[in-house]
Write a protein that holds these residues in place. Structure first.
Motif, PDB file in Angstrom:
ATOM      1  N   LYS A  74       0.827  -1.210   0.000  1.00  0.00           N
ATOM      2  CA  LYS A  74       0.000   0.000   0.000  1.00  0.00           C
ATOM      3  C   LYS A  74       0.860   1.259   0.000  1.00  0.00           C
ATOM      4  CE  LYS A  74      -2.643  -1.153   3.541  1.00  0.00           C
ATOM      5  NZ  LYS A  74      -3.753  -1.142   4.522  1.00  0.00           N
ATOM      6  N   ALA A  75       1.938   1.252   0.775  1.00  0.00           N
ATOM      7  CA  ALA A  75       2.829   2.411   0.796  1.00  0.00           C
ATOM      8  C   ALA A  75       3.523   2.585  -0.548  1.00  0.00           C
ATOM      9  CB  ALA A  75       3.856   2.254   1.912  1.00  0.00           C
ATOM     10  N   TRP A  76       3.872   1.493  -1.186  1.00  0.00           N
ATOM     11  CA  TRP A  76       4.511   1.484  -2.503  1.00  0.00           C
ATOM     12  C   TRP A  76       3.602   2.180  -3.526  1.00  0.00           C
ATOM     13  CZ3 TRP A  76       6.231  -3.930  -4.759  1.00  0.00           C
ATOM     14  CH2 TRP A  76       7.309  -3.765  -5.637  1.00  0.00           C
ATOM     15  N   GLU A  77       2.328   1.763  -3.553  1.00  0.00           N
ATOM     16  CA  GLU A  77       1.387   2.352  -4.498  1.00  0.00           C
ATOM     17  C   GLU A  77       1.076   3.806  -4.138  1.00  0.00           C
ATOM     18  OE1 GLU A  77      -2.060  -0.041  -5.133  1.00  0.00           O
ATOM     19  OE2 GLU A  77      -0.914  -1.802  -5.791  1.00  0.00           O
ATOM     20  N   HIS A  78       0.998   4.098  -2.837  1.00  0.00           N
ATOM     21  CA  HIS A  78       0.699   5.463  -2.409  1.00  0.00           C
ATOM     22  C   HIS A  78       1.790   6.427  -2.856  1.00  0.00           C
ATOM     23  CE1 HIS A  78      -1.054   8.634   0.046  1.00  0.00           C
ATOM     24  NE2 HIS A  78       0.134   8.867   0.574  1.00  0.00           N
ATOM     25  N   ALA A  79       3.044   5.966  -2.832  1.00  0.00           N
ATOM     26  CA  ALA A  79       4.148   6.829  -3.254  1.00  0.00           C
ATOM     27  C   ALA A  79       4.011   7.221  -4.722  1.00  0.00           C
ATOM     28  CB  ALA A  79       5.489   6.128  -3.011  1.00  0.00           C
ATOM     29  N   GLN A  80       3.502   6.312  -5.540  1.00  0.00           N
ATOM     30  CA  GLN A  80       3.262   6.677  -6.937  1.00  0.00           C
ATOM     31  C   GLN A  80       2.041   7.575  -7.071  1.00  0.00           C
ATOM     32  OE1 GLN A  80       1.576   3.853  -9.698  1.00  0.00           O
ATOM     33  NE2 GLN A  80       2.870   4.555 -11.384  1.00  0.00           N
ATOM     34  N   GLU A  81       0.964   7.224  -6.375  1.00  0.00           N
ATOM     35  CA  GLU A  81      -0.279   7.991  -6.488  1.00  0.00           C
ATOM     36  C   GLU A  81      -0.070   9.464  -6.146  1.00  0.00           C
ATOM     37  OE1 GLU A  81      -2.928   6.090  -3.836  1.00  0.00           O
ATOM     38  OE2 GLU A  81      -3.049   4.222  -4.990  1.00  0.00           O
ATOM     39  N   THR A  82       0.742   9.733  -5.136  1.00  0.00           N
ATOM     40  CA  THR A  82       0.896  11.095  -4.638  1.00  0.00           C
ATOM     41  C   THR A  82       2.026  11.863  -5.314  1.00  0.00           C
ATOM     42  OG1 THR A  82       2.292  10.272  -2.825  1.00  0.00           O
ATOM     43  CG2 THR A  82      -0.071  10.517  -2.385  1.00  0.00           C
ATOM     44  N   ALA A  83       2.732  11.215  -6.234  1.00  0.00           N
ATOM     45  CA  ALA A  83       3.819  11.904  -6.942  1.00  0.00           C
ATOM     46  C   ALA A  83       3.247  12.991  -7.841  1.00  0.00           C
ATOM     47  CB  ALA A  83       4.623  10.909  -7.768  1.00  0.00           C
ATOM     48  N   ALA A  84       3.941  14.122  -7.881  1.00  0.00           N
ATOM     49  CA  ALA A  84       3.490  15.262  -8.686  1.00  0.00           C
ATOM     50  C   ALA A  84       3.922  15.052 -10.136  1.00  0.00           C
ATOM     51  CB  ALA A  84       4.076  16.560  -8.139  1.00  0.00           C
ATOM     52  N   ALA A  85       3.090  14.352 -10.885  1.00  0.00           N
ATOM     53  CA  ALA A  85       3.411  14.054 -12.281  1.00  0.00           C
ATOM     54  C   ALA A  85       2.153  14.200 -13.122  1.00  0.00           C
ATOM     55  CB  ALA A  85       3.987  12.636 -12.400  1.00  0.00           C
ATOM     56  N   PRO A  86       1.650  15.423 -13.267  1.00  0.00           N
ATOM     57  CA  PRO A  86       0.344  15.623 -13.909  1.00  0.00           C
ATOM     58  C   PRO A  86       0.315  15.296 -15.394  1.00  0.00           C
ATOM     59  CG  PRO A  86       1.425  17.730 -13.507  1.00  0.00           C
ATOM     60  CD  PRO A  86       2.245  16.686 -12.808  1.00  0.00           C
ATOM     61  N   HIS A  87       1.463  15.253 -16.033  1.00  0.00           N
ATOM     62  CA  HIS A  87       1.506  14.992 -17.475  1.00  0.00           C
ATOM     63  C   HIS A  87       1.904  13.556 -17.802  1.00  0.00           C
ATOM     64  CE1 HIS A  87       0.990  19.281 -17.906  1.00  0.00           C
ATOM     65  NE2 HIS A  87       2.081  19.502 -17.201  1.00  0.00           N
TER      66      HIS A  87
END
Length: 316
Positions: free
Chosen positions: A148-161
């Motif tokens: 869950k922490a692994w996926e959360h780190a991707q979800e919250t990354a600032a990569a809008p494009h």
């Protein structure tokens, strides 16, 4: 296309790198110990010159993370957590700082995020996330916390494009030495490939060539984002899974193992029984809904193909 693969020197990275290179793509692997052409140093935690490879690339496939094939001591569990979260965080930072960010970021995750269960399969829409379920040792929940922490780190990354996809991958079966198929086959050849603790626990898996095709499919499908299960549609109870593996090699008998025998064996091998005893009944709901066709959907035929490749002249 240009693919950047952090942590691409392991079994799964080797499979993917070989296939993508053969298809004519440029593949750059980020590694703590670069040793070949096309490998670039990174430490998995801080930005460095490696981020220049991400800028202008088409696809990032982050496979970085400490192997789960170890004793689940507090120290090893912390290293498993940190290596996954830190590498995902810094990949997100590299994408956020890129003048020309990649179009898609495929982030390795794990089917272990789902609950230990026997009653029904887990797809992305209705699957039960694990942690504290009845019948599972309490420390297994930490593996779910890692996922869950692994996926959360991707979800919250600032990569809008950049489109983000989390690959909830089952065990990738390939004939490469040292991979999970190699280990399981060696057990079967030694006569140890029988039921473990009764063998009712489900095994989820994916053929290596379907794994590669699924990655290519997800790169091309701009409408797919979020978690995607990378698993064949036919998970099997462990006793049935190993029976078909023995049949593929021609081993008639596999000795059963009790739970305490599995625990003793895992201790000797410096591994953990969660890898053997957790029931991972995972199915690829989103891939099937999107029209992906598996080349190897059933384990008996897939095991036969892997054995033929291992024995044949084109074996790797």
């Amino acid at each position: 296309m240009k693919f950047v693969m952090p942590g691409g020197t392991g079994q799964v990275g080797t499979v993917l790198r070989r296939a993508l290179s053969a298809a004519g793509h440029e593949v750059v692997v980020l590694s703590r110990r670069p040793a070949r052409e096309g490998e670039v140093y990174w430490d998995g935690a801080t930005l460095g010159r490696w981020a220049e490879e991400v800028d202008g690339s088409d696809v990032v496939v982050n496979l970085a993370g400490r192997s789960v094939n170890c004793r689940y001591t507090p120290g090893n569990l912390r290293r498993m957590m940190d290596s996954r979260v830190d590498s995902t965080r810094v990949v997100g930072e590299a994408i956020a700082s890129a003048a020309r960010p990649p179009g898609v970021w495929l982030q390795m995750s794990t089917a272990t995020v789902y609950a230990h269960r026997f009653d029904a399969p887990n797809d992305e829409a209705t699957g039960v996330i694990g942690g504290g379920e009845p019948g599972a040792p309490g420390y297994w929940s930490y593996s779910v916390d890692i996922a869950k922490a692994w996926e959360h780190a991707q979800e919250t990354a600032a990569a809008p494009h950049t489109r983000k996809v989390a690959l909830r991958a089952a065990m990738v079966m390939s004939p490469d030495r040292g991979g999970v198929f190699d280990v399981l086959l060696r057990m079967a050849r030694l006569g140890l490939g029988g039921p473990v603790a009764g063998g009712a626990q489900y095994v989820s898996w994916i053929h290596d060539r379907d794994f590669v095709r699924a990655v290519e499919f997800l790169v091309a499908r701009e409408d797919i984002a979020g978690p995607v299960n990378l698993a064949a549609p036919g998970p099997l109870p462990q006793r049935v899974f190993m029976r078909h593996l023995r049949a593929a090699w021609g081993v008639p008998v596999g000795l059963p193992a009790t739970r305490w025998m599995a625990e003793a064996g895992a201790f000797v091998l410096r591994s953990d029984t969660e890898l053997l005893l957790k029931s991972r009944r995972v199915v690829p709901g989103r891939l099937l809904e999107a029209g992906f066709t598996f080349g190897h959907p059933d384990w008996p035929a897939a095991a036969g193909d892997l054995v033929r490749r291992l024995r044949g002249p084109d074996a790797r």
